[in-house]
Write a protein that holds these residues in place. Structure first.
Motif, PDB file in Angstrom:
ATOM      1  N   ALA A  94     -10.462 -16.832  57.715  1.00 58.20           N
ATOM      2  CA  ALA A  94      -9.928 -15.963  56.659  1.00 58.20           C
ATOM      3  C   ALA A  94     -10.687 -16.170  55.350  1.00 58.20           C
ATOM      4  CB  ALA A  94      -8.440 -16.227  56.461  1.00 58.20           C
ATOM      5  N   ARG A  95     -11.121 -17.413  55.080  1.00 56.53           N
ATOM      6  CA  ARG A  95     -11.892 -17.727  53.867  1.00 56.53           C
ATOM      7  C   ARG A  95     -13.390 -17.514  54.056  1.00 56.53           C
ATOM      8  NH1 ARG A  95      -8.937 -22.585  54.132  1.00 56.53           N
ATOM      9  NH2 ARG A  95     -10.861 -23.634  54.630  1.00 56.53           N
ATOM     10  N   GLY A  96     -13.837 -17.517  55.314  1.00 63.51           N
ATOM     11  CA  GLY A  96     -15.260 -17.373  55.597  1.00 63.51           C
ATOM     12  C   GLY A  96     -16.037 -18.665  55.464  1.00 63.51           C
ATOM     13  N   GLN A  97     -15.337 -19.763  55.382  1.00 63.41           N
ATOM     14  CA  GLN A  97     -15.984 -21.070  55.250  1.00 63.41           C
ATOM     15  C   GLN A  97     -14.983 -22.176  55.536  1.00 63.41           C
ATOM     16  OE1 GLN A  97     -17.273 -21.506  51.208  1.00 63.41           O
ATOM     17  NE2 GLN A  97     -15.240 -21.330  50.361  1.00 63.41           N
ATOM     18  N   ALA A 119     -19.488 -12.816  58.812  1.00 61.84           N
ATOM     19  CA  ALA A 119     -19.219 -11.878  59.912  1.00 61.84           C
ATOM     20  C   ALA A 119     -17.822 -12.095  60.481  1.00 61.84           C
ATOM     21  CB  ALA A 119     -20.269 -12.034  61.007  1.00 61.84           C
ATOM     22  N   LEU A 120     -17.443 -13.350  60.674  1.00 56.85           N
ATOM     23  CA  LEU A 120     -16.122 -13.632  61.226  1.00 56.85           C
ATOM     24  C   LEU A 120     -15.017 -13.271  60.239  1.00 56.85           C
ATOM     25  CD1 LEU A 120     -16.748 -17.018  63.085  1.00 56.85           C
ATOM     26  CD2 LEU A 120     -16.750 -14.698  64.013  1.00 56.85           C
ATOM     27  N   GLN A 121     -15.252 -13.521  58.958  1.00 51.93           N
ATOM     28  CA  GLN A 121     -14.260 -13.171  57.941  1.00 51.93           C
ATOM     29  C   GLN A 121     -13.999 -11.659  57.932  1.00 51.93           C
ATOM     30  OE1 GLN A 121     -15.466 -13.802  53.841  1.00 51.93           O
ATOM     31  NE2 GLN A 121     -13.347 -14.209  53.224  1.00 51.93           N
ATOM     32  N   LYS A 122     -15.055 -10.877  58.017  1.00 53.49           N
ATOM     33  CA  LYS A 122     -14.914  -9.415  58.014  1.00 53.49           C
ATOM     34  C   LYS A 122     -14.181  -8.914  59.251  1.00 53.49           C
ATOM     35  CE  LYS A 122     -19.077  -8.666  55.328  1.00 53.49           C
ATOM     36  NZ  LYS A 122     -20.504  -8.329  55.400  1.00 53.49           N
ATOM     37  N   ASN A 123     -14.229  -9.679  60.328  1.00 52.43           N
ATOM     38  CA  ASN A 123     -13.618  -9.265  61.591  1.00 52.43           C
ATOM     39  C   ASN A 123     -12.391 -10.110  61.946  1.00 52.43           C
ATOM     40  OD1 ASN A 123     -15.511  -7.164  62.928  1.00 52.43           O
ATOM     41  ND2 ASN A 123     -16.854  -8.685  61.994  1.00 52.43           N
ATOM     42  N   ILE A 142     -14.900 -14.087  69.022  1.00 48.62           N
ATOM     43  CA  ILE A 142     -15.875 -14.712  68.120  1.00 48.62           C
ATOM     44  C   ILE A 142     -17.284 -14.478  68.651  1.00 48.62           C
ATOM     45  CG2 ILE A 142     -16.760 -16.928  67.272  1.00 48.62           C
ATOM     46  CD1 ILE A 142     -13.818 -17.823  66.999  1.00 48.62           C
ATOM     47  N   ARG A 143     -17.485 -14.681  69.944  1.00 48.37           N
ATOM     48  CA  ARG A 143     -18.805 -14.452  70.556  1.00 48.37           C
ATOM     49  C   ARG A 143     -19.262 -13.015  70.325  1.00 48.37           C
ATOM     50  NH1 ARG A 143     -20.287 -18.063  74.527  1.00 48.37           N
ATOM     51  NH2 ARG A 143     -18.678 -19.551  75.048  1.00 48.37           N
ATOM     52  N   ASN A 144     -18.342 -12.074  70.553  1.00 47.84           N
ATOM     53  CA  ASN A 144     -18.685 -10.656  70.384  1.00 47.84           C
ATOM     54  C   ASN A 144     -19.059 -10.337  68.944  1.00 47.84           C
ATOM     55  OD1 ASN A 144     -18.218 -10.183  73.102  1.00 47.84           O
ATOM     56  ND2 ASN A 144     -16.119  -9.482  72.780  1.00 47.84           N
ATOM     57  N   VAL A 145     -18.328 -10.881  67.986  1.00 51.11           N
ATOM     58  CA  VAL A 145     -18.627 -10.634  66.565  1.00 51.11           C
ATOM     59  C   VAL A 145     -19.974 -11.234  66.198  1.00 51.11           C
ATOM     60  CG1 VAL A 145     -17.927 -11.219  64.202  1.00 51.11           C
ATOM     61  CG2 VAL A 145     -16.227 -10.401  65.848  1.00 51.11           C
ATOM     62  N   ILE A 146     -20.218 -12.462  66.631  1.00 54.50           N
ATOM     63  CA  ILE A 146     -21.490 -13.123  66.314  1.00 54.50           C
ATOM     64  C   ILE A 146     -22.658 -12.327  66.902  1.00 54.50           C
ATOM     65  CG2 ILE A 146     -22.914 -15.166  66.786  1.00 54.50           C
ATOM     66  CD1 ILE A 146     -20.353 -16.838  66.496  1.00 54.50           C
ATOM     67  N   GLU A 147     -22.507 -11.890  68.142  1.00 56.09           N
ATOM     68  CA  GLU A 147     -23.572 -11.142  68.811  1.00 56.09           C
ATOM     69  C   GLU A 147     -23.775  -9.773  68.160  1.00 56.09           C
ATOM     70  OE1 GLU A 147     -24.277  -9.193  73.144  1.00 56.09           O
ATOM     71  OE2 GLU A 147     -23.544 -11.272  73.117  1.00 56.09           O
ATOM     72  N   ALA A 148     -22.690  -9.056  67.885  1.00 54.51           N
ATOM     73  CA  ALA A 148     -22.787  -7.719  67.305  1.00 54.51           C
ATOM     74  C   ALA A 148     -23.420  -7.739  65.917  1.00 54.51           C
ATOM     75  CB  ALA A 148     -21.404  -7.067  67.229  1.00 54.51           C
ATOM     76  N   ASN A 149     -23.165  -8.819  65.165  1.00 56.69           N
ATOM     77  CA  ASN A 149     -23.683  -8.925  63.806  1.00 56.69           C
ATOM     78  C   ASN A 149     -24.987  -9.705  63.727  1.00 56.69           C
ATOM     79  OD1 ASN A 149     -21.520  -7.804  61.802  1.00 56.69           O
ATOM     80  ND2 ASN A 149     -20.403  -8.859  63.425  1.00 56.69           N
ATOM     81  N   LYS A 150     -25.466 -10.149  64.888  1.00 54.73           N
ATOM     82  CA  LYS A 150     -26.695 -10.957  64.946  1.00 54.73           C
ATOM     83  C   LYS A 150     -26.636 -12.079  63.906  1.00 54.73           C
ATOM     84  CE  LYS A 150     -29.477  -7.109  66.680  1.00 54.73           C
ATOM     85  NZ  LYS A 150     -28.519  -6.776  67.643  1.00 54.73           N
TER      86      LYS A 150
END
Length: 153
Positions: A94-97, A119-123, A142-150
């Motif tokens: 939620a904080r992105g860090q 990327a994870l924070q936005k998703n 998480i895997r899908n978000v990381i992959e989609a956002n490279k």
């Protein structure tokens, strides 16, 4: 009384050395080497507390020591970590860090913590689509978000 406490600590250390296993539910670090029974709630709490107080998780993750096995393919280690740290991970995403997010990012084999965190924070709502999301679902999201956002560089 001091002798009893010291004896218990020594016994715990010897047991931990003899029973050292790979990744534990309480995370990795000094606590997982001292308190090896990840299925025992008391050991999980004591292990996680020791890990937090000793602050050696980052070193363990980067060096692959202290029961910290890097599993770039994910495997069960990521799901176990997510399950054991779900609330802290949710807050960090939620904080992105945060330390939990940084540890998980490293477990995925990523080095660009800022890109992954962003990327994870936005998703966040996609990753934690329900309050009762299972660790495996969160891991896959998480895997899908990381992959989609490279994001994993």
């Amino acid at each position: 009384m001091k002798k009893i406490i010291l004896g218990l600590m020594a016994g715990t250390l010897m047991t931990a050395s003899a029973n050292a296993a790979s990744y534990q539910a309480q995370g990795c670090g000094l606590g997982s080497t001292l308190f090896t029974d990840g299925s025992n709630l008391v050991h999980q709490v004591l292990g996680a507390t020791t890990n937090g107080l000793s602050g050696n998780n980052t070193f363990g993750m980067t060096s692959g020591t202290s029961n910290c096995e890097l599993d770039g393919a994910g495997g069960q280690a990521n799901a176990v970590f997510i399950k054991a740290n779900k609330v802290a991970l949710s807050n960090d995403i939620a904080r992105g860090q945060g330390a939990t997010l940084a540890s998980l990012t490293r477990m995925y084999g990523c080095t660009n913590f800022n890109a992954v965190g962003s990327a994870l924070q936005k998703n966040y709502k996609t990753i934690f689509s329900t309050q009762n999301a299972e660790a495996g679902q969160i891991d896959m999201s998480i895997r899908n978000v990381i992959e989609a956002n490279k994001a994993c560089i």
